[in-house]
Motif scaffolding. Structure first.
Motif, short mmCIF file in Angstrom:
data_model
loop_
_atom_site.label_atom_id
_atom_site.label_comp_id
_atom_site.label_asym_id
_atom_site.label_seq_id
_atom_site.Cartn_x
_atom_site.Cartn_y
_atom_site.Cartn_z
N THR A 311 40.63 34.83 27.57
CA THR A 311 39.66 35.93 27.58
C THR A 311 39.24 36.34 26.17
O THR A 311 38.69 37.41 25.96
N GLU A 336 29.47 37.86 29.04
CA GLU A 336 29.53 39.04 29.92
C GLU A 336 30.61 38.87 30.97
O GLU A 336 31.38 39.80 31.27
N ALA A 339 33.94 39.46 29.39
CA ALA A 339 34.16 40.87 29.11
C ALA A 339 34.58 41.62 30.38
O ALA A 339 35.54 42.42 30.38
N VAL A 340 33.88 41.34 31.50
CA VAL A 340 34.24 41.98 32.77
C VAL A 340 35.63 41.56 33.21
O VAL A 340 36.44 42.39 33.66
N ARG A 341 35.94 40.27 33.07
CA ARG A 341 37.26 39.76 33.46
C ARG A 341 38.36 40.42 32.62
O ARG A 341 39.44 40.75 33.13
N GLY A 342 38.06 40.66 31.32
CA GLY A 342 39.05 41.30 30.45
C GLY A 342 39.30 42.75 30.83
O GLY A 342 40.42 43.25 30.73
N LEU A 343 38.25 43.46 31.27
CA LEU A 343 38.40 44.87 31.63
C LEU A 343 39.05 45.06 32.99
O LEU A 343 39.88 45.94 33.18
N THR A 344 38.65 44.24 33.96
CA THR A 344 39.13 44.43 35.34
C THR A 344 40.39 43.64 35.64
O THR A 344 41.02 43.84 36.68
N LYS A 345 40.73 42.67 34.76
CA LYS A 345 41.89 41.77 34.95
C LYS A 345 41.69 40.83 36.14
O LYS A 345 42.56 40.07 36.49
N GLY A 347 38.01 40.54 38.58
CA GLY A 347 36.56 40.39 38.59
C GLY A 347 36.10 39.21 39.42
O GLY A 347 36.75 38.18 39.46
#
Length: 778
Positions: A311, A336, A339-345, A347
């Motif tokens: 990530t 993008e 980034a979403v995968r990093g925030l939501t773990k 996604g």
């Protein structure tokens, strides 16, 4: 034996032993053996025959042969092909070899003959009769167990009531090894001969009975119509007789693999049931192989096994920039997602479809994304797939059933979250076996694919964590519901500047490495590279450009290998030596304004192009001609254009009778290239009006747009490629439908630089710009 010596010509036999009283033959080709036979024929026709112990021994000596042989009488000699001589003999009596007398011409032997008194053994009549009957009974058993040989052997033994003759005839015709026949020859008494023959008959009968029993067992198990399985069943029966059975070890391996499998308990329970079923059907070749294949597939699938994604945004951005020049939209979308995968773990994995002409790097983008994310990469080519079972799998109703391509891809990757490239998704078709594009609807729906059912696996498989990237050349051939499932990212044609960067930073180095050249051994100037791009290739992508650079590299490699030079430097004026004459010439703008000639813009599968539309007006009967291989849509656009001109003829002082007294001919070069589409509507209308009113059209103006009967200008597609073609041709002003203004905003400034883009809503706007030199704001 007594000491009666006799010197005779001798022949050493291989794999053959003759018994006294038996007529037989042997073939010889050795020079000494032939001379020995000739020597015997010149004498009393007698020859000494002795057998060597090992058939592989060359140039046998006395130590290599048996001590006992036979003296035979030559009956006939037959010359065969390839200098082979067949000798027919009758064995008379056995003799013991004393020593060989060898010379260059032939082989002779000094042999010891048995004295007459030692030859015979006196037996009681009842003993002899008992031995004879026992041999006859055993011979009948042998003949019954081996009818193929026994029939002829029984015929020869019938009527033999004398023990010695019976032993001699039967032993001489039994299909036994020469070692056993030699043992019979060496026996001294009738009793010993009887015992040796009885032992041989018992052994051979027992062997034949065992063989027949095995065959009977096989016949009981195999259906009459399944002859192809006979050999397999014979092996199975033999293994069972020897106590070797592989089924138990297979079941043990399956159970061990199940213990290590990372899967839900429901999946494990299903596999346990299949293993229990396999125990019951393992002996059935057809059903057993189907169940075995199914268990192996379930055990190989990564039910809960997945890889860790990388990530790191900076790392991903660096890899994407290193591998590809430009393609900003694709790179932005991947970052993008990270980034979403990093925030939501977790996604949801997006379903991206890269659309663009061939050679623009769609497939290689997917590989780079997989590398950037540290994902396993699986490519599935869907071009030409027309069977629904290719997607959903085959039902397990026959031996050749297998999972669909998606499950095979997951199995190949070994994890449940790989990057799966669905290449050429627009090339799928359908036939009587189903519609694979409809089957793909479930696969590419993030709400449904968490429980995807493959007909072969017959259990829900989670595809929600797979990162799907599809590629297509044309979205118009993709069914609308399937298109709705995907996020479209356009990978459009490369500009000449982009091609220049790609060639210098990627393609040239790749071709140098492929052709064994170092960086210093080949250099190409920027002017030469520009000339290769514009004069030797005409495409949206860079495939042909890479081929041309490969051609230069191969010729340079040959020059260096032949020692003509140590390094090659390619300049613009040397390109003809490497690539031949230029293949493509840019259709530049005309030097002056002309009547009835207008420059149009077209989209092709290999990028944009300019079309010079020509119109001639001639005296005639009002005929309307269209040439240049125009499609139906383009012909209808021309009809709409002439209808509009006739409706506004008064504004341009066109007499009413003009259209009944003149013929109008529209031609669009190149005549051999098929053309179609509505975007040439305003171009053809402008050219016709120019030819009718005799007003010239500006040579530096190009246009694209669809026309209506009332003169409205409707939007078109492929605008980036069209503007790029206009810029290459030296066009300075381009008329674009006003409704395409949003599309123009997304095009890079590099393409728009130097172009005056005029937005037009109706034909009056177009005519003001093209024929009067006026323009609107852009």
């Amino acid at each position: 034996m007594g000491e009666i010596l006799k010197e005779l010509p001798a022949v050493i036999l291989r794999g053959s032993v003759l018994l006294p009283g038996v007529v037989s033959h042997f073939d010889i080709s050795a020079r000494k053996s032939i001379h020995a036979v000739e020597e015997a024929m010149n004498g009393d026709n007698c020859i000494f025959l002795v057998t060597q112990k090992d058939m592989q021994t060359e140039h046998a000596t006395q130590d290599d042969v048996y001590a006992i042989g036979v003296i035979a009488e030559i009956k006939q000699i037959v010359k065969m092909q390839n200098h082979v001589v067949r000798v027919i003999v009758e064995a008379k009596e056995k003799a013991e070899l004393a020593y060989f007398i060898d010379n260059d011409e032939l082989l002779k032997a000094q042999v010891v003959l048995a004295e007459e008194s030692e030859e015979k053994e006196v037996l009681a009549p009842e003993v002899e009769e008992a031995m004879l009957r026992a041999l006859q009974e055993e011979l009948l058993k042998y003949c019954a167990s081996n009818p193929k040989i026994g029939k002829e052997l029984k015929k020869q033994a019938d009527g033999l009531n004398e023990l010695h003759s019976f032993i001699r005839i039967v032993a001489g015709n039994l299909p036994i090894s020469f070692e056993k026949r030699q043992k019979l020859l060496e026996t001294e008494s009738v009793t010993e001969q009887y015992e040796a023959l009885m032992q041989i008959l018992l052994y051979e009968t027992n062997i034949m009975q065992i063989k027949n029993e095995l065959q009977e067992k096989v016949k009981e198990r195999v259906d009459k119509n399944q002859k192809e399985y006979i050999l397999r069943e014979e092996m199975k029966v033999i293994r069972e007789e020897l106590g070797e059975d592989n089924t138990t070890s297979d079941i043990k391996q399956f159970e061990e693999a199940l213990e290590k499998l990372e899967a839900d308990e429901s999946v494990k329970e299903r596999i346990r049931k299949e293993i229990a079923r396999f125990k019951n059907v393992a002996n059935s070749p057809s059903e057993g192989s189907v169940v075995r294949g199914y268990i192996e597939t379930l055990l190989d699938l990564p039910w809960n096994k997945k890889s860790e994604d990388n990530t790191d945004l900076k790392n991903a951005e660096q890899i994407l920039n290193d591998d590809h020049y430009g393609l900003e939209k694709v790179k932005e979308r991947v970052l993008e997602f990270l980034a979403v995968r990093g925030l939501t773990k977790s996604g949801e994995s997006p379903i991206i479809c890269l659309v663009g002409p061939p050679g623009t790097g769609k497939t290689s983008i997917a590989r780079s994304v997989a590398r950037a994310l540290d994902k396993k990469y699986v490519r599935i080519c869907l071009g030409g797939v027309k069977d629904e079972a290719e997607i959903r799998g085959h039902r397990r109703t026959y031996v050749g059933a297998m999972p669909g391509r998606l499950i095979q891809g997951i199995r190949q990757a070994g994890v449940k979250n790989p990057l799966m490239l669905l290449d050429e998704i627009d090339k799928m078709s359908s036939d009587y076996k189903g519609d694979p594009s409809s089957a793909m609807l479930e696969v590419l729906d993030s709400e449904q694919n968490s429980k995807f059912i493959d007909h072969y696996v017959d259990m829900p498989v989670d595809l929600s964590e797979v990162l799907f990237i599809a590629t297509a050349n044309d979205v118009h051939t993709i069914p609308r519901p399937l298109l709705d499932r995907m996020e479209l990212i356009e990978v459009s044609s490369y500009t000449e500047n982009e091609k220049m960067h790609i060639a210098k930073e990627h393609l040239l180095e790749k071709q140098k490495e492929k052709n064994g050249l170092s960086t210093e051994q080949l250099t190409i100037t920027d002017e030469a590279m520009h000339q290769v791009i514009s004069g030797y290739t005409r495409e949206a992508g860079v495939r042909n450009l890479e081929r041309k650079l490969g051609e230069i590299c191969r010729k340079a490699a040959r020059e260096i290998y032949e020692g003509n030079c140590t390094a090659v430097h390619v300049e613009k004026d040397q390109l003809e030596n490497y690539l031949g004459k230029e293949r493509f010439h840019v259709d530049r703008i005309n030097d002056q304004d002309e009547i009835g000639i207008v420059r149009g813009l077209a989209w092709t599968s290999v990028g944009g192009d300019t079309l010079q539309i020509e119109v001639n007006v001639m005296p005639g009967k009002g005929e309307f001609k269209l040439t240049g291989q125009l499609g139906d849509v383009m012909k209808e656009s021309a009809q709409a254009g002439i209808s509009y001109i006739r409706s506004v003829g008064e504004q341009y002082d066109i007499p009413e009778e003009f259209f009944t007294k003149h013929d109008i001919h529209i031609h669009i070069p190149e005549g051999a290239v098929p053309k179609d589409g509505p975007s040439a509507g305003i171009t053809m209308a402008t050219a016709m009006l120019s030819a009718i009113t005799k007003k010239p059209v500006r040579a530096d103006v190009a246009m694209t747009g669809e026309i209506t009967l009332r003169g409205r200008v409707l939007p078109i597609g492929g605008l980036k490629e069209k503007l790029l073609a206009a810029k290459v041709a030296g066009i300075r002003t381009v008329c674009v439908p006003a409704q395409n203004e949003a599309d123009v905003a997304e095009i890079s400034e590099e393409i728009k630089e130097g172009l005056q883009i005029c937005y037009v809503k109706k034909m009056e706007d177009v005519l003001k710009i093209a024929m009067n030199g006026e323009n609107n704001d852009h």
